[in-house]
Design a protein around this motif. Structure first.
Motif, PDB file in Angstrom:
ATOM      1  N   GLY A   1       5.838  10.303   7.965  1.00  0.00           N
ATOM      2  CA  GLY A   1       4.873   9.933   6.939  1.00  0.00           C
ATOM      3  C   GLY A   1       5.476   9.192   5.770  1.00  0.00           C
ATOM      4  N   GLY A   2       6.694   9.573   5.383  1.00  0.00           N
ATOM      5  CA  GLY A   2       7.334   8.903   4.265  1.00  0.00           C
ATOM      6  C   GLY A   2       7.601   7.439   4.530  1.00  0.00           C
ATOM      7  N   VAL A   3       7.846   7.091   5.784  1.00  0.00           N
ATOM      8  CA  VAL A   3       8.084   5.700   6.160  1.00  0.00           C
ATOM      9  C   VAL A   3       6.763   4.945   6.299  1.00  0.00           C
ATOM     10  CG1 VAL A   3       9.143   4.167   7.877  1.00  0.00           C
ATOM     11  CG2 VAL A   3      10.241   6.334   7.290  1.00  0.00           C
ATOM     12  N   VAL A   4       5.740   5.615   6.817  1.00  0.00           N
ATOM     13  CA  VAL A   4       4.441   4.960   7.010  1.00  0.00           C
ATOM     14  C   VAL A   4       3.922   4.400   5.690  1.00  0.00           C
ATOM     15  CG1 VAL A   4       2.022   5.280   7.661  1.00  0.00           C
ATOM     16  CG2 VAL A   4       3.817   6.391   8.994  1.00  0.00           C
ATOM     17  N   GLY A   5       3.933   5.227   4.652  1.00  0.00           N
ATOM     18  CA  GLY A   5       3.399   4.780   3.374  1.00  0.00           C
ATOM     19  C   GLY A   5       4.128   3.569   2.826  1.00  0.00           C
ATOM     20  N   GLN A   6       5.448   3.536   2.999  1.00  0.00           N
ATOM     21  CA  GLN A   6       6.225   2.414   2.481  1.00  0.00           C
ATOM     22  C   GLN A   6       5.979   1.138   3.281  1.00  0.00           C
ATOM     23  OE1 GLN A   6      10.268   3.728   0.768  1.00  0.00           O
ATOM     24  NE2 GLN A   6       9.807   5.303   2.291  1.00  0.00           N
ATOM     25  N   ILE A   7       5.815   1.259   4.595  1.00  0.00           N
ATOM     26  CA  ILE A   7       5.485   0.085   5.404  1.00  0.00           C
ATOM     27  C   ILE A   7       4.099  -0.436   5.014  1.00  0.00           C
ATOM     28  CG2 ILE A   7       5.048  -0.779   7.731  1.00  0.00           C
ATOM     29  CD1 ILE A   7       7.084   1.212   8.781  1.00  0.00           C
ATOM     30  N   ALA A   8       3.173   0.477   4.765  1.00  0.00           N
ATOM     31  CA  ALA A   8       1.836   0.065   4.339  1.00  0.00           C
ATOM     32  C   ALA A   8       1.906  -0.740   3.048  1.00  0.00           C
ATOM     33  CB  ALA A   8       0.944   1.293   4.161  1.00  0.00           C
ATOM     34  N   ARG A   9       2.712  -0.280   2.099  1.00  0.00           N
ATOM     35  CA  ARG A   9       2.859  -0.990   0.829  1.00  0.00           C
ATOM     36  C   ARG A   9       3.515  -2.365   1.040  1.00  0.00           C
ATOM     37  NH1 ARG A   9       1.191  -0.226  -4.143  1.00  0.00           N
ATOM     38  NH2 ARG A   9       3.277  -0.282  -5.064  1.00  0.00           N
ATOM     39  N   ILE A  10       4.502  -2.428   1.926  1.00  0.00           N
ATOM     40  CA  ILE A  10       5.153  -3.706   2.218  1.00  0.00           C
ATOM     41  C   ILE A  10       4.146  -4.721   2.740  1.00  0.00           C
ATOM     42  CG2 ILE A  10       6.768  -4.821   3.835  1.00  0.00           C
ATOM     43  CD1 ILE A  10       8.545  -2.293   3.515  1.00  0.00           C
ATOM     44  N   HIS A  11       3.123  -4.225   3.464  1.00  0.00           N
ATOM     45  CA  HIS A  11       2.109  -5.103   4.046  1.00  0.00           C
ATOM     46  C   HIS A  11       0.883  -5.261   3.148  1.00  0.00           C
ATOM     47  CE1 HIS A  11       4.589  -4.691   7.642  1.00  0.00           C
ATOM     48  NE2 HIS A  11       3.922  -5.713   8.139  1.00  0.00           N
ATOM     49  N   GLY A  12       1.024  -4.912   1.886  1.00  0.00           N
ATOM     50  CA  GLY A  12      -0.041  -5.194   0.927  1.00  0.00           C
ATOM     51  C   GLY A  12      -1.196  -4.223   0.929  1.00  0.00           C
ATOM     52  N   CYS A  13      -0.974  -3.023   1.436  1.00  0.00           N
ATOM     53  CA  CYS A  13      -2.042  -2.022   1.491  1.00  0.00           C
ATOM     54  C   CYS A  13      -1.922  -1.032   0.332  1.00  0.00           C
ATOM     55  CB  CYS A  13      -1.974  -1.242   2.805  1.00  0.00           C
ATOM     56  SG  CYS A  13      -2.155  -2.267   4.271  1.00  0.00           S
ATOM     57  N   ARG A  14      -3.017  -0.327   0.076  1.00  0.00           N
ATOM     58  CA  ARG A  14      -2.999   0.797  -0.852  1.00  0.00           C
ATOM     59  C   ARG A  14      -2.671   2.041  -0.032  1.00  0.00           C
ATOM     60  NH1 ARG A  14      -6.531   4.643  -3.359  1.00  0.00           N
ATOM     61  NH2 ARG A  14      -5.811   5.045  -5.498  1.00  0.00           N
ATOM     62  N   ALA A  15      -1.616   2.751  -0.401  1.00  0.00           N
ATOM     63  CA  ALA A  15      -1.159   3.908   0.371  1.00  0.00           C
ATOM     64  C   ALA A  15      -1.476   5.194  -0.375  1.00  0.00           C
ATOM     65  CB  ALA A  15       0.344   3.813   0.628  1.00  0.00           C
ATOM     66  N   VAL A  16      -2.178   6.082   0.307  1.00  0.00           N
ATOM     67  CA  VAL A  16      -2.541   7.382  -0.254  1.00  0.00           C
ATOM     68  C   VAL A  16      -1.988   8.464   0.669  1.00  0.00           C
ATOM     69  CG1 VAL A  16      -4.431   8.940  -0.880  1.00  0.00           C
ATOM     70  CG2 VAL A  16      -4.629   6.479  -1.337  1.00  0.00           C
ATOM     71  N   GLY A  17      -1.178   9.341   0.117  1.00  0.00           N
ATOM     72  CA  GLY A  17      -0.596  10.402   0.906  1.00  0.00           C
ATOM     73  C   GLY A  17      -1.327  11.717   0.746  1.00  0.00           C
ATOM     74  N   ILE A  18      -1.138  12.590   1.714  1.00  0.00           N
ATOM     75  CA  ILE A  18      -1.582  13.981   1.632  1.00  0.00           C
ATOM     76  C   ILE A  18      -0.360  14.830   1.949  1.00  0.00           C
ATOM     77  CG2 ILE A  18      -3.139  15.753   2.523  1.00  0.00           C
ATOM     78  CD1 ILE A  18      -5.033  13.528   3.412  1.00  0.00           C
ATOM     79  N   ALA A  19      -0.040  15.762   1.061  1.00  0.00           N
ATOM     80  CA  ALA A  19       1.153  16.589   1.236  1.00  0.00           C
ATOM     81  C   ALA A  19       0.897  17.968   0.651  1.00  0.00           C
ATOM     82  CB  ALA A  19       2.363  15.932   0.576  1.00  0.00           C
ATOM     83  N   GLY A  20       1.771  18.915   0.990  1.00  0.00           N
ATOM     84  CA  GLY A  20       1.595  20.303   0.581  1.00  0.00           C
ATOM     85  C   GLY A  20       2.450  20.693  -0.600  1.00  0.00           C
ATOM     86  N   GLY A  21       1.878  20.648  -1.788  1.00  0.00           N
ATOM     87  CA  GLY A  21       2.604  21.065  -2.978  1.00  0.00           C
ATOM     88  C   GLY A  21       2.809  19.939  -3.967  1.00  0.00           C
ATOM     89  N   ALA A  22       2.877  20.307  -5.253  1.00  0.00           N
ATOM     90  CA  ALA A  22       3.036  19.306  -6.309  1.00  0.00           C
ATOM     91  C   ALA A  22       4.358  18.559  -6.191  1.00  0.00           C
ATOM     92  CB  ALA A  22       2.919  19.988  -7.669  1.00  0.00           C
ATOM     93  N   ASP A  23       5.422  19.254  -5.806  1.00  0.00           N
ATOM     94  CA  ASP A  23       6.734  18.597  -5.698  1.00  0.00           C
ATOM     95  C   ASP A  23       6.724  17.521  -4.622  1.00  0.00           C
ATOM     96  OD1 ASP A  23       7.755  20.154  -7.713  1.00  0.00           O
ATOM     97  OD2 ASP A  23       8.737  21.590  -6.372  1.00  0.00           O
TER      98      ASP A  23
END
Length: 333
Positions: A160-182
């Motif tokens: 997932g950490g790589v997916v979001g960055q590739i999405a940003r490289i391709h001009g997308c808005r990336a929204v993650g879902i994760a467990g915990g504030a940290d």
């Protein structure tokens, strides 16, 4: 050689949650290579969610690990003895070497690692199977366009950490879902996600609605279950879902399944499960792009490192319950 090999075997098939008693640590002689083989001293072991499926004998896309045999898994290491024409002592390699200190191989499924100044452990994560999984799942199946909103579950994990960055490289808005504030803070501040929803905060539907005001064009699904049901309610017409994993169900004998299936129909969503090993022809291009992006600083990564082979079972169990940040590896040297 006078050294001893240590191996972790699958002691029994788990029913439900994995227990450390499902594994057994043994000591054996270090094997010697025959003609056409070489011996690898493993330096880092990869721990990945797919291994939970290999512990089961249920029908799947790959052969299960056998009880009494070395637990399956990828590792990076150094060739220490060779009778193989293409591998020599000193070569750094990555391959399916299993949960052990030394592995004998004929070279099938093994790749040499060129010295580019990148830590060896990265070839188990961002420059290995998880990174290629992110690349192929998002670009080939998700097919994002500039301006799309891409939602990623398990956003702080190895894939997932790589997916979001590739999405940003391709001009997308990336929204993650994760467990915990940290984890959400890590996803936004270090990985560059535009927003991250903490599903453990108890406001998943509300926070997701706020994070994706224009809906979701691509949902990269690593978890299934309640999180995926919540995202299904926000999907746009003709959106795409690369189904990479179902980690929310791996530890439960009775899968919950999806409930908001109606969204697939009314929004004409394309949902496709995929296994990265089915796309071997795409690996060279994926690894070339990933290597370039890492070198350019466009993709960042984090590792959670356990020390010593004997601690692999505990680290694996912790990963399945979300205790890791980024890629989970075990340092063996």
């Amino acid at each position: 050689m006078t050294q001893k090999n240590q191996q972790i075997l699958l002691a029994r098939r788990p029913s439900g949650a994995v227990d450390e008693r499902d594994f057994r640590l043994v000591e054996t002689d270090v094997p010697q290579p025959a003609e056409g083989q070489f011996l690898v001293r493993n330096l880092f072991l990869s721990l990945d969610p797919y291994m939970r499926g290999r512990m089961s004998d249920a029908k799947s896309y790959a052969k299960p690990a056998e009880v009494g045999e070395v637990m399956v898994g990828g590792a990076v290491g150094e060739v220490v003895a060779s009778r193989h024409p293409k591998f020599k002592p000193g070569d750094k390699v990555e391959g399916p070497f299993g949960w052990q200190l030394y592995a004998l191989t004929d070279g099938k499924g093994v790749r040499k690692i060129e010295d580019r100044g990148i830590p060896l452990s990265a070839y188990l994560g961002v420059l290995g199977m998880p990174g290629v999984t992110a690349y192929i799942g998002l670009l080939d199946i998700g097919q994002p366009k500039a301006g799309d909103t891409v939602v990623v579950s398990a956003a702080s994990g190895a894939v997932g950490g790589v997916v979001g960055q590739i999405a940003r490289i391709h001009g997308c808005r990336a929204v993650g879902i994760a467990g915990g504030a940290d984890k959400c803070r890590f996803a936004v501040e270090e990985l560059g996600y535009d927003a991250c929803v903490d599903y453990k905060a108890g406001r998943l539907d509300e926070e997701l609605r706020r994070a994706v005001p224009s809906g979701v064009d691509v949902y990269f699904d690593n978890v299934g279950g309640e999180i995926s049901d919540a995202v299904l309610l926000r999907m746009n017409a003709f959106s795409r879902i690369p189904l990479c994993g179902l980690i929310s169900e791996y530890q439960h004998p009775e899968p919950r399944g999806l409930r908001n299936v109606r969204s697939l129909l009314v929004n004409r969503i394309k949902l496709q499960g995929f296994i990265v090993s089915d796309h071997l022809q795409r690996w060279p291009a994926a690894l070339a792009d990933l290597s370039r992006w890492v070198s350019e600083g466009k993709i960042k990564y984090r590792e959670t490192v356990a020390e010593g082979l004997r601690n692999a079972p505990a680290a694996f169990i912790g990963m399945l319950s979300g205790k890791n940040l980024g890629k989970q590896v075990v340092k063996l040297s």
